[in-house]
Design a protein around this motif. Sequence first.
Motif, PDB file in Angstrom:
ATOM      1  N   ASP A 142      -7.744 104.170 -11.341  1.00 53.81           N
ATOM      2  CA  ASP A 142      -8.609 103.287 -10.612  1.00 53.81           C
ATOM      3  C   ASP A 142     -10.213 103.475 -10.679  1.00 53.81           C
ATOM      4  OD1 ASP A 142      -7.866 101.409  -8.247  1.00 53.81           O
ATOM      5  OD2 ASP A 142      -9.520 102.611  -7.653  1.00 53.81           O
ATOM      6  N   ALA A 143     -10.946 103.255 -10.328  1.00 52.51           N
ATOM      7  CA  ALA A 143     -12.124 103.140 -10.406  1.00 52.51           C
ATOM      8  C   ALA A 143     -12.926 104.050  -9.554  1.00 52.51           C
ATOM      9  CB  ALA A 143     -13.377 101.390 -10.229  1.00 52.51           C
ATOM     10  N   THR A 144     -12.099 103.962  -8.343  1.00 56.30           N
ATOM     11  CA  THR A 144     -11.683 104.974  -7.486  1.00 56.30           C
ATOM     12  C   THR A 144     -12.752 106.475  -7.729  1.00 56.30           C
ATOM     13  OG1 THR A 144     -10.323 104.396  -6.112  1.00 56.30           O
ATOM     14  CG2 THR A 144     -12.273 103.271  -5.324  1.00 56.30           C
ATOM     15  N   ASN A 145     -11.385 106.690  -8.395  1.00 62.47           N
ATOM     16  CA  ASN A 145     -10.974 108.178  -9.459  1.00 62.47           C
ATOM     17  C   ASN A 145     -12.172 108.698 -10.121  1.00 62.47           C
ATOM     18  OD1 ASN A 145      -8.888 110.178  -8.767  1.00 62.47           O
ATOM     19  ND2 ASN A 145      -7.996 109.914 -10.902  1.00 62.47           N
ATOM     20  N   VAL A 146     -13.376 108.431  -9.746  1.00 65.25           N
ATOM     21  CA  VAL A 146     -13.869 109.210 -10.965  1.00 65.25           C
ATOM     22  C   VAL A 146     -14.898 110.026 -10.232  1.00 65.25           C
ATOM     23  CG1 VAL A 146     -14.487 107.346 -12.281  1.00 65.25           C
ATOM     24  CG2 VAL A 146     -15.842 107.613 -10.783  1.00 65.25           C
ATOM     25  N   PHE A 147     -14.798 109.936  -8.954  1.00 64.38           N
ATOM     26  CA  PHE A 147     -15.928 111.003  -7.965  1.00 64.38           C
ATOM     27  C   PHE A 147     -15.168 111.946  -8.060  1.00 64.38           C
ATOM     28  CE2 PHE A 147     -16.299 106.412  -6.566  1.00 64.38           C
ATOM     29  CZ  PHE A 147     -17.911 106.068  -7.124  1.00 64.38           C
ATOM     30  N   ASP A 148     -15.560 113.236  -8.097  1.00 59.19           N
ATOM     31  CA  ASP A 148     -15.213 114.433  -7.042  1.00 59.19           C
ATOM     32  C   ASP A 148     -14.621 114.155  -5.991  1.00 59.19           C
ATOM     33  OD1 ASP A 148     -16.024 116.020  -9.199  1.00 59.19           O
ATOM     34  OD2 ASP A 148     -17.784 115.929  -9.121  1.00 59.19           O
ATOM     35  N   LYS A 149     -13.468 114.892  -5.816  1.00 58.91           N
ATOM     36  CA  LYS A 149     -12.789 114.225  -4.099  1.00 58.91           C
ATOM     37  C   LYS A 149     -12.800 115.753  -3.269  1.00 58.91           C
ATOM     38  CE  LYS A 149      -9.553 112.256  -6.081  1.00 58.91           C
ATOM     39  NZ  LYS A 149     -10.050 111.995  -7.668  1.00 58.91           N
ATOM     40  N   GLU A 150     -12.990 115.400  -2.181  1.00 64.58           N
ATOM     41  CA  GLU A 150     -12.570 117.145  -0.874  1.00 64.58           C
ATOM     42  C   GLU A 150     -11.202 116.528  -1.099  1.00 64.58           C
ATOM     43  OE1 GLU A 150     -14.117 120.018   0.863  1.00 64.58           O
ATOM     44  OE2 GLU A 150     -15.295 118.307  -0.621  1.00 64.58           O
ATOM     45  N   LEU A 151     -10.879 115.914  -0.925  1.00 63.06           N
ATOM     46  CA  LEU A 151      -9.230 115.778  -0.100  1.00 63.06           C
ATOM     47  C   LEU A 151      -9.140 114.505  -0.639  1.00 63.06           C
ATOM     48  CD1 LEU A 151      -7.170 116.810   1.788  1.00 63.06           C
ATOM     49  CD2 LEU A 151      -8.023 115.631   3.724  1.00 63.06           C
ATOM     50  N   SER A 152      -7.477 114.030  -1.221  1.00 61.47           N
ATOM     51  CA  SER A 152      -6.660 113.004  -1.622  1.00 61.47           C
ATOM     52  C   SER A 152      -5.307 112.948  -0.344  1.00 61.47           C
ATOM     53  CB  SER A 152      -5.672 113.209  -1.547  1.00 61.47           C
ATOM     54  OG  SER A 152      -7.281 112.912  -3.444  1.00 61.47           O
ATOM     55  N   LEU A 153      -5.691 111.543   0.488  1.00 66.88           N
ATOM     56  CA  LEU A 153      -4.733 110.891   1.511  1.00 66.88           C
ATOM     57  C   LEU A 153      -4.081 109.632   1.082  1.00 66.88           C
ATOM     58  CD1 LEU A 153      -6.912 110.516   4.282  1.00 66.88           C
ATOM     59  CD2 LEU A 153      -5.364 112.641   3.749  1.00 66.88           C
ATOM     60  N   ILE A 154      -2.640 110.090   0.546  1.00 67.36           N
ATOM     61  CA  ILE A 154      -1.601 109.621   0.288  1.00 67.36           C
ATOM     62  C   ILE A 154      -0.585 108.909   1.167  1.00 67.36           C
ATOM     63  CG2 ILE A 154       0.579 108.907  -1.677  1.00 67.36           C
ATOM     64  CD1 ILE A 154      -0.331 112.246  -2.579  1.00 67.36           C
ATOM     65  N   THR A 155      -1.070 107.690   1.387  1.00 71.84           N
ATOM     66  CA  THR A 155      -0.280 106.361   1.871  1.00 71.84           C
ATOM     67  C   THR A 155       1.172 106.261   1.368  1.00 71.84           C
ATOM     68  OG1 THR A 155      -1.390 104.261   1.706  1.00 71.84           O
ATOM     69  CG2 THR A 155      -2.226 105.780   2.917  1.00 71.84           C
ATOM     70  N   ALA A 156       2.502 104.846   2.404  1.00 72.00           N
ATOM     71  CA  ALA A 156       3.776 104.912   1.861  1.00 72.00           C
ATOM     72  C   ALA A 156       3.152 104.018   0.775  1.00 72.00           C
ATOM     73  CB  ALA A 156       3.887 104.009   3.183  1.00 72.00           C
ATOM     74  N   ILE A 157       4.050 104.690  -0.303  1.00 72.03           N
ATOM     75  CA  ILE A 157       4.269 103.809  -1.473  1.00 72.03           C
ATOM     76  C   ILE A 157       4.798 103.165  -1.808  1.00 72.03           C
ATOM     77  CG2 ILE A 157       4.465 104.599  -4.270  1.00 72.03           C
ATOM     78  CD1 ILE A 157       2.496 106.571  -3.371  1.00 72.03           C
ATOM     79  N   ASP A 158       5.378 102.013  -2.354  1.00 69.50           N
ATOM     80  CA  ASP A 158       6.682 101.083  -2.247  1.00 69.50           C
ATOM     81  C   ASP A 158       6.172  99.940  -3.789  1.00 69.50           C
ATOM     82  OD1 ASP A 158       8.487 100.884  -1.287  1.00 69.50           O
ATOM     83  OD2 ASP A 158       8.321  98.329  -1.158  1.00 69.50           O
ATOM     84  N   PHE A 159       6.997  99.286  -4.240  1.00 69.94           N
ATOM     85  CA  PHE A 159       6.757  98.120  -5.155  1.00 69.94           C
ATOM     86  C   PHE A 159       5.853  97.171  -4.988  1.00 69.94           C
ATOM     87  CE2 PHE A 159      11.202  99.252  -5.514  1.00 69.94           C
ATOM     88  CZ  PHE A 159      10.935  99.446  -7.266  1.00 69.94           C
TER      89      PHE A 159
END
Length: 383
Positions: A142-159
């Motif tokens: 994803d385009a947003t993944n290029v930045f250095d991140k302090e923290l990642s949050l993972i919401t519900a994953i589905d199809f």
Amino acid sequence: MTIKDFLNSKPRYYKNIDYTRMPRAYESVKEKLSLPKIIHIVGTNGKGSTGRFLAYMLFKKGYKTGHYTSPHILKFNERIWINAKDIDDESLENTHKKLLNILPKEFQESLSYFEYTTLLAAVSFEGLDFAVMEAGLGGEFDATNVFDKELSLITAIDFDHQAFLGNSIEKIAKTKIRSIRKEAILGYQKHKSVEEIAKEVAKEIGCKLYMVDELLSKEEKSDIKEFISKKAYPIFFSENLSLAFAAGKVLGVSLEIEDCFDLQIFGRFQKVADNVVLDVGHNPLAAKAIERELRPDTVLVYNAYEDKDFKEVLKILKPKIKRVEIIDIEDERAVDKEELINVLRELGIKYGDFKRVEKEEEYLVFGSFRVAEEFLKGGFSAS
């Protein structure tokens, strides 16, 4: 060229995406930017409300905070939220000019709509303390993944977005979760395999992984449920607020749930009239969450994109639906109307064209951001 004209010149959708383009573009401007601490949100559902809950609580604690979300419903400015307000037109134009001044012409021309918008948000967030960046359809690429991140949050994953992400929960989860870096929190999941994949990826990357349940005390969980009930939010919002609240623990910030009391979340199970609920959801996971909240004999104002599993969505909502009223949307991705009608006939759901809201009926407006936009443009403004 104004930001509006510039973005209108760019295609919104690509069948094939050059995943090297955004990283190269960011590298070309990286040294010229001074970015805040970034919290990255990936997942299938709940990214927008989780991000807004977190951004608002951080703002209420006195931090200068931004939130990047997509897509927008009525106006582009909705995508870039700074200190509890959508970015104003003048600031947006100034940010656009600043980005054009530092971005090589090669990337000005080649970046997609979403890629350019993502860099635009980053430039607008300079000088803030925190920025909550919501991924688009992906994770690792994803385009947003290029930045250095302090923290990642993972919401519900589905199809969802299977054409880009894969046809199994395992493939989709890996693509999204491989975006994590230093620390990450796994939110509540519907599929047990997602937790196992998250643990595997975290170990491989060297990322500290937390489970949202483990970060919250019994009292905090109870407070969140009580708050959701008091605000008359749908029950599934408690999962999103829980993940946002847990983020404060990892960030070392003592957040207050009650700070969200005056927060309005635009387009997320929002009551826009006494008898009309509007939600920008569009996939089966969103439909399952909403079906539990719906009153029987609700009229569904609906349309869908051809790449969505609209048959499954309609099948899930059917027990609570009196009939479907099809609202026209002007979009190249919209499903052919006859195809949608054939599915409605197959499922035995009554249907017609949407014309107006009747006072004696209960309505759900659902299907996509474009459905919400067309409905609201018809004179139904959010209260």
